[in-house]
Design a protein around this motif. Structure first.
Motif: not given
Length: 110
Positions: A34-57
């Motif tokens: 499973x090697x997703x294309x750049x756009x899909x990889x970007x969406x996955x990582x952006x979501x992970x960043x959003x989750x981390x950012x939300x946890x910081x309150x």
């Protein structure tokens, strides 16, 4: 919330780093399938960043992306997204181009 920096609107605080590994890397037997294309990889990582950012309150910092090579290309895709739910302060990339060595990935252009 800490006072904002006059230029960025971001809270003044000690910088922190969060290192994310892109999907499919490091390559193990399962991830090589499973090697997703750049756009899909970007969406996955952006979501992970959003989750981390939300946890910081209230202490949420602004985000600066840093990437090299394929990570840099992914960071460019993230920065270009119109759907980010976190503040992007900056983008730094290196080793990114639109030409790949002939014979790699079956094409010479990304």
């Amino acid at each position: 919330m800490p006072p904002a920096d006059d230029r960025s609107g971001c809270p003044k605080r000690r910088p922190e780093a969060l290192a994310l590994t892109r999907p499919g890397h490091p390559a193990d037997e399962q991830s090589t399938q499973w090697q997703p294309p750049f756009a899909e990889t970007a969406a996955i990582i952006a979501e992970a960043i959003a989750d981390a950012w939300q946890r910081l309150g209230e202490e949420r910092p602004c985000i600066a992306l840093l990437g090299h090579s394929i990570g840099g290309a992914t960071a460019v895709h993230i920065a270009a997204a119109q759907t980010l739910t976190w503040p992007l302060l900056g983008l730094t990339v290196s080793g990114v181009g639109d030409v790949i060595a002939p014979g790699v990935c079956g094409s010479s252009r990304i």
